[in-house]
Design a protein around this motif. Structure first.
Motif, short mmCIF file in Angstrom:
data_model
loop_
_atom_site.label_atom_id
_atom_site.label_comp_id
_atom_site.label_asym_id
_atom_site.label_seq_id
_atom_site.Cartn_x
_atom_site.Cartn_y
_atom_site.Cartn_z
N ASP A 102 0.94 -1.18 -0.09
CA ASP A 102 -0.10 -0.01 0.03
C ASP A 102 0.74 1.23 0.04
OD1 ASP A 102 -2.27 -1.46 0.14
OD2 ASP A 102 -2.84 -0.65 1.94
N LEU A 103 0.64 2.17 -0.82
CA LEU A 103 1.20 3.33 -0.98
C LEU A 103 0.48 4.57 -0.46
CD1 LEU A 103 3.35 3.27 -4.24
CD2 LEU A 103 3.85 2.70 -1.98
N ALA A 104 0.60 4.94 0.81
CA ALA A 104 -0.29 5.97 1.40
C ALA A 104 0.47 7.30 1.46
CB ALA A 104 -0.80 5.35 2.67
N HIS A 105 -0.30 8.28 1.76
CA HIS A 105 0.09 9.81 2.17
C HIS A 105 0.74 9.80 3.61
CE1 HIS A 105 0.39 13.86 2.35
NE2 HIS A 105 0.51 14.08 1.22
N GLY A 106 1.89 10.11 3.47
CA GLY A 106 2.65 9.90 4.95
C GLY A 106 2.04 11.01 5.92
N ASP A 107 1.44 11.95 5.47
CA ASP A 107 0.82 12.99 6.50
C ASP A 107 -0.80 12.31 6.73
OD1 ASP A 107 3.06 14.36 6.89
OD2 ASP A 107 2.61 15.59 5.13
N THR A 108 -1.40 12.22 5.77
CA THR A 108 -3.13 12.04 5.89
C THR A 108 -3.33 10.64 6.34
OG1 THR A 108 -3.38 11.80 3.57
CG2 THR A 108 -3.29 13.87 4.52
N GLY A 109 -2.15 9.57 5.59
CA GLY A 109 -2.71 8.27 5.81
C GLY A 109 -3.85 7.93 4.46
N ALA A 110 -4.02 8.60 3.60
CA ALA A 110 -4.75 8.36 2.61
C ALA A 110 -4.15 7.26 1.55
CB ALA A 110 -5.13 9.68 1.57
N LEU A 111 -5.07 6.41 1.06
CA LEU A 111 -4.10 5.34 0.17
C LEU A 111 -4.16 5.86 -1.34
CD1 LEU A 111 -3.31 2.39 -0.01
CD2 LEU A 111 -5.72 1.76 -0.21
N HIS A 112 -3.06 5.91 -1.71
CA HIS A 112 -2.84 6.54 -3.04
C HIS A 112 -2.81 5.44 -4.14
CE1 HIS A 112 -1.89 10.98 -2.61
NE2 HIS A 112 -2.33 10.44 -1.25
N ALA A 113 -1.93 4.17 -3.81
CA ALA A 113 -1.81 3.15 -4.73
C ALA A 113 -1.91 1.81 -4.17
CB ALA A 113 -0.82 3.46 -5.65
#
Length: 143
Positions: A102-113
């Motif tokens: 899982d590649l997530a945004h480091g600040d928000t935790g939102a999953l990007h890929a």
């Protein structure tokens, strides 16, 4: 890596920033870079496991090579974002394993890929696929 950085169900995580050279004219990360991010995460994962020190020559004579990769692009990363890459082994087969990321945004935790990579165990001296040895299989089962 700290435990708080690890997503549920994943054994390992690492962080890195999106560099300017990784974005395109629309100021988002090039699609191909996601597989580079997967490579960075996989390399970190193998180092983190300590498998080379634990298994010595058994590990040095074989290596997992990517056979197939699937990327599900959910939302783009942009220049300066911190990528939190989370890694786990999803399946261990006879001569291959599947690594999930899982590649997530480091600040928000939102999953990007989300990335699935099927990797074949290759005997380095011959370049041929080989069965995953019992010692490697037992080591991987502990992760």
């Amino acid at each position: 890596m700290t435990q708080q950085d690890t997503r549920d169900g994943f054994a390992f995580s690492t962080r890195f920033r999106v560099r300017y050279a990784e974005i395109d004219g629309q100021k988002v990360v090039f699609n191909s870079r996601y597989l580079e991010y997967a490579d960075v995460a996989a390399t970190g994962f193998w180092e983190w496991t300590g498998i080379e020190a634990a298994l010595g020559d058994v590990w040095r004579h074989t290596e997992f090579h990517v056979r197939k990769a699937e990327v599900d692009y959910l939302r783009p990363f942009v220049w300066g974002d911190t990528v939190a890459a989370h890694v786990r082994i999803a399946r261990i087969g006879g001569s291959s394993l599947t690594m999930a990321m899982d590649l997530a945004h480091g600040d928000t935790g939102a999953l990007h890929a989300q990335i699935l990579m099927v990797m074949v165990n290759v005997h380095l001296p011959t370049g041929r696929p080989v069965a995953i040895g019992d010692d490697v299989r037992a080591f991987l089962a502990t992760l």
